[in-house]
Design a protein around this motif. Sequence first.
Motif, PDB file in Angstrom:
ATOM      1  N   ILE A  73       0.859  -1.181   0.000  1.00 31.42           N
ATOM      2  CA  ILE A  73       0.000   0.000   0.000  1.00 31.42           C
ATOM      3  C   ILE A  73       0.901   1.238   0.000  1.00 31.42           C
ATOM      4  O   ILE A  73       1.778   1.364   0.855  1.00 31.42           O
TER       5      ILE A  73
ATOM      6  N   ILE B 281      -5.377   1.377  -2.585  1.00 25.87           N
ATOM      7  CA  ILE B 281      -5.368   1.518  -1.131  1.00 25.87           C
ATOM      8  C   ILE B 281      -6.530   0.793  -0.451  1.00 25.87           C
ATOM      9  O   ILE B 281      -6.313  -0.034   0.437  1.00 25.87           O
TER      10      ILE B 281
ATOM     11  N   THR C 140      -6.216  -2.800   1.486  1.00 22.25           N
ATOM     12  CA  THR C 140      -6.374  -2.689   2.947  1.00 22.25           C
ATOM     13  C   THR C 140      -7.387  -3.714   3.452  1.00 22.25           C
ATOM     14  O   THR C 140      -7.109  -4.467   4.391  1.00 22.25           O
TER      15      THR C 140
ATOM     16  N   VAL D 187      -0.808   6.891   1.581  1.00 25.26           N
ATOM     17  CA  VAL D 187      -1.420   6.868   2.914  1.00 25.26           C
ATOM     18  C   VAL D 187      -0.492   7.548   3.916  1.00 25.26           C
ATOM     19  O   VAL D 187       0.682   7.194   4.037  1.00 25.26           O
TER      20      VAL D 187
END
Length: 424
Positions: free
Chosen positions: A119, A255, A259, A287
């Motif tokens: 990510i 993302i 996640t 992020v």
Amino acid sequence: MNILILGSGGREHAFTYKLSQSKKLDTIFVAPGNAGTAEIATNVAINPTDFDAVKKVVLDNNITMVVVGPEAPLVEGVHDFFLADDALKSIPVIGPKKDGALLEGSKDFSKQFMEKHNIPTAKYKSFTQKTLTEGYAFLETLQPPFVLKADGLAAGKGVLILDNIDEAKAELKEMLTNQKFGAASATVVIEEFLKGIELSVFVLTDGKSYKVLPSAKDYKRIGEGDTGLNTGGMGAISPVPFADNAFLTKVEERIIKPTVDGLQKDGIDYRGFIFIGLMNVAGDPFVIEYNVRMGDPETEVVLPRIASDLLELFEGVANQNLNEKSFEVIAQTATTVMLVSGGYPEAYEKGKQISGVEFVEDSIVFHAGTKLENDTVVTNGGRVMAITSFGDTIQEALQKSYKNIDKISFEKMNFRKDIGFDLQ
């Protein structure tokens, strides 16, 4: 259904406001709540981290769902407490268990999670008192400004951004050796600075499927033009104009999906909100941080824009059939402006009488730091009220909020007059 909301701020008032619109609702209790929640729900004077007191309220009032507003009860394991108790385990809790709450409870854990699941985030390393010298060496490899983050919860104050390397080294030592942020800074994450514009994206997940809530941008600094000390948030805008479909598609693919998938792969049964703090770096999302609950004051612009029944969505989270629930968003822009106590975010006085709220028209007043004293609403915190309005443009919505702010007063009231200044 009888709902218990844990928390006392503007976020919790917004939850109370939105849930009270549901046809499925019978009663709402808020613990401890504020003067605003008292108008539309029943306040209960307990601490949300006193789990035995929470249990008593739940059993005494036949509560059928618990919605957790702030991070502390989640990080301390309120959801786990319910699951371990025979009298409570069948009552759904909206909010992750302790293992999922580590996404916010430990910066080091969240960075490792991002790295493991590819990510995009800033490069980083974590250090303890024993590895202080290595921390100094890592700082030498970075370009200023330098970002230092206390690993644990530090009431929103555990992040330092410094331009000078000597100052960064001194602060690192303060955090690790002298416990500048207490136990929260026993480990410190140092990361590269990302240059761009910030925004937040919110996800509601049942652990398998998810709904992407409206994007928002908040304004943390006390002063106009984003100057001065950091606060809990002085206002917010939703949606964020630069977060167009192309950008939000990148956010979802790079993302959000990794996640939610990563939590499943790691065996974390996550049911609740994921707040993703993002930096838009030349059109690409990175992020900055995860939070495991809704933000404040972003909740005050995100929830009013949800046209669907929030309680129905929460049922979907509890029953893991969120994908079957309809989800619609109001296209209009929502803005909120926070009224704060004089002196905030430093020392301020409480107990100031608030007047004029009854004259507000065409805006929603969300109470944050307020309480009832002899049937009078008085200030009870640094951030006192959020004034939320809708409009076809940011300017139109803000105009309504500021027009209504002119009707409200309390001694030393302060607010920013330039919310959304960088988006218009």
